[in-house]
Write a protein that holds these residues in place. Structure first.
Motif, mmCIF file in Angstrom:
data_model
loop_
_atom_site.group_PDB
_atom_site.id
_atom_site.type_symbol
_atom_site.label_atom_id
_atom_site.label_comp_id
_atom_site.label_asym_id
_atom_site.label_seq_id
_atom_site.Cartn_x
_atom_site.Cartn_y
_atom_site.Cartn_z
ATOM 1 N N CYS A 1 23.871 -91.911 -24.432
ATOM 2 C CA CYS A 1 24.523 -93.050 -23.795
ATOM 3 C C CYS A 1 23.960 -93.288 -22.399
ATOM 4 N N ASP A 2 23.809 -94.550 -22.015
ATOM 5 C CA ASP A 2 23.413 -94.876 -20.655
ATOM 6 C C ASP A 2 24.412 -95.866 -20.062
ATOM 7 N N GLY A 3 24.281 -96.124 -18.761
ATOM 8 C CA GLY A 3 25.198 -97.033 -18.093
ATOM 9 C C GLY A 3 26.048 -96.331 -17.057
ATOM 10 N N VAL A 4 27.081 -97.035 -16.578
ATOM 11 C CA VAL A 4 27.933 -96.544 -15.500
ATOM 12 C C VAL A 4 29.101 -95.741 -16.075
ATOM 13 N N THR B 1 31.420 -92.503 -8.976
ATOM 14 C CA THR B 1 30.738 -93.318 -9.977
ATOM 15 C C THR B 1 29.300 -92.839 -10.128
ATOM 16 N N THR C 1 25.545 -93.031 -12.748
ATOM 17 C CA THR C 1 24.776 -93.729 -13.770
ATOM 18 C C THR C 1 24.216 -92.720 -14.754
ATOM 19 N N ASP D 1 21.580 -91.779 -17.688
ATOM 20 C CA ASP D 1 20.210 -92.275 -17.929
ATOM 21 C C ASP D 1 19.808 -92.270 -19.393
ATOM 22 N N GLY D 2 20.700 -91.929 -20.299
ATOM 23 C CA GLY D 2 20.366 -91.942 -21.715
ATOM 24 C C GLY D 2 19.768 -90.650 -22.234
ATOM 25 N N ASP E 1 33.484 -93.426 -19.595
ATOM 26 C CA ASP E 1 32.998 -94.788 -19.412
ATOM 27 C C ASP E 1 34.184 -95.727 -19.177
#
Length: 491
Positions: free
Chosen positions: A424-427, A479, A481, A483-484, A451
């Motif tokens: 998974c990636d994102g905030v 918070t 990030t 990176d996948g 998430d």
């Protein structure tokens, strides 16, 4: 229930083979320790012919590679025809088997049962270093035992992702810290004081592996002899399974006990044994610091026995790491604060008393039985996996109105959440974190992250600044990030 059919624990024994007691080549192995404990338990019961009447031998799982250790023990004690059972390596295994045996005895399906566990890991490690071969029993055992207390593959796979049980329980501890509004130093002081109390219990336990009382500072602070494992857990806060120990519990019906000459003052009666489990994976758990499964199993034990938390004179909560003691004592209304007078263990816990990897609860039961014989109710908690499986049992000096083995799983609303994919990636937001160490020092931060939908996953960060911040003030709530690739960076 017919009084003669009630299941009674009539004999218990613990054995400890301390470093220096014997030359390594003469040391007893796991089977020999179990057999020695079984014979000592029979002597403790004082009933002639108990061992030859055993029809069920339940063995707590261990680091050894025996296929059917119960068959080997049965052959040694003269009950070759006994049915053998083997529990998976789990903190609930011995109590699960005791509940099964007590139920069969109460139904008239079984006369005498033996629950044993043993480990010689301390000696085995040293023999390997010396290139020596143990002289104890290494035969695998014949036949296939009845299997008890296993875990599903998804739970075992996640434990591999988390890296160690210590890291998982350290994450629970960080979530407990934030839930209780404590600073990082305050939480470290809290768990060190809790563990210091356990060390003083172990100092009075003749079967404890480490009988040294430890001051809170010596537990909390890392040193050459007490390295950090997963912040805030030092070696002193981690379960010690590198021991040479064994124990045995003998059960039979009251009628059989009387016929074999067992005195009434040796009998202790299981009133109820309950079981439950959390979501098999921690990622899908509703809360890291709470357990509906633990609460449900504990309350079911209280309700069936007709007692509440204040009624127990003797309590042994599973104490592999500080977080589970905090969780279970809070859930049951027993209290884990420094100011409380209640003793939460009769052994001193796994950090100081030590125990074979799958048999800590066996030693807890043996310890509780000795106290209940003198007077007062006993409560034992078993915990397996990452605070995943739970077992509670109530022990008394009188027969129950009706013994029950209760699985409360259908009564529990686990409120499971979705798990994040490994790529998974994102905030995301950090829910809890620990700094994992190797022998060279801090290696990385392991964090539980959520998430925007509340789904949970695991992520790591090797940045030294993030490691330092995690240990100084905590990074929960920040918070990040993803990176996948399973890593995170602060936003």
């Amino acid at each position: 229930m017919n009084a003669d059919s009630a299941a009674a624990i009539v004999g218990v024994a613990q054995v400890v083979q301390r470093p220096g007691d014997l030359a390594l080549v003469d040391a007893l192995g796991p089977i020999e320790l179990m057999v020695a404990a079984a014979r000592a338990a029979a002597a403790d019961a004082g009933g002639e012919g108990l061992l030859t009447r055993v029809g069920f031998v339940g063995v707590a799982g261990g680091w050894w590679r025996y296929r059917n250790p119960g068959q080997l023990v049965a052959a040694e004690i003269g009950c070759d025809g006994a049915r053998a059972a083997l529990a998976a390596v789990s903190g609930t295994g011995p109590q699960d088997m005791l509940g099964l045996a007590a139920e069969r005895i109460t139904r008239g399906e079984l006369d005498v049962a033996l629950i044993v566990g043993g480990e010689a890991r301390w000696t085995m490690q040293r023999l390997k270093r010396l290139g020596e071969v143990p002289t104890w029993t290494v035969a695998e055992g014949e036949g296939d035992p009845e299997r008890v207390s296993g875990f599903p593959d998804e739970m075992l796979a996640e434990m591999g992702v988390l890296g160690s049980a210590t890291a998982a329980y350290a994450l629970f501890d960080d979530r407990l810290r934030s839930a209780h509004g404590r600073t990082v130093p305050e939480q470290r002081d809290h768990v060190a004081a809790l563990w210091s109390r356990l060390s003083h219990v172990a100092a009075r336990n003749p079967y404890a592996w480490d009988q040294t009382p430890h001051a809170p500072a010596s537990i909390r602070d890392a040193s050459n002899d007490n390295r950090m494992i997963a912040f805030p857990y030092t070696k002193a806060m981690v379960a010690n399974n590198t021991v040479d120990m064994g124990c045995a519990i003998l059960l039979c019906s009251v009628g059989v006990a009387r016929s074999l000459g067992v005195s009434a003052d040796r009998m202790v009666f299981p009133q109820v044994v309950t079981s439950s489990h959390e979501t098999w994976t921690v990622a899908t758990r509703n809360e890291l610091h709470e357990s509906p499964a633990l609460v449900a199993a504990g309350r079911a034990a209280f309700d069936h026995a007709g007692h509440g938390p204040d009624d127990f004179a003797h309590v042994d909560l599973y104490a592999c790491f500080p977080s589970i003691v905090q969780m279970s004592s809070d859930a049951l209304g027993l209290g884990s604060g420094v100011g409380t007078d209640r003793a939460l263990s009769t052994t001193g816990g796994l950090g100081f008393a030590g125990a074979p990897v799958g048999n800590a609860v066996g030693h807890s039961i043996a310890s509780i039985v000795e106290r209940v014989r003198i007077g007062g109710l006993g409560l034992v908690h078993g915990n397996g996996g990452s605070a995943t499986k739970h077992s509670f049992a109530v022990y008394a000096d009188h027969p129950p109105t009706s013994f029950a083995r209760i699985d409360v799983q259908e009564q529990i609303d686990l409120r499971a959440r979705r798990a994040l994919a490994a790529d998974c990636d994102g905030v995301a937001t950090v829910e809890a974190a620990t700094v994992v160490y190797d022998r060279g020092g801090p290696s990385h931060v392991l964090a539980a992250v959520l998430d925007a939908t509340g789904a949970r996953g695991w992520a790591t960060c090797r940045d030294e600044t993030v490691c330092a911040e995690s240990e100084a003030v905590g990074i929960d709530g920040i918070t990040v990030t993803l990176d996948g690739s399973g890593s995170f960076v602060p936003v």
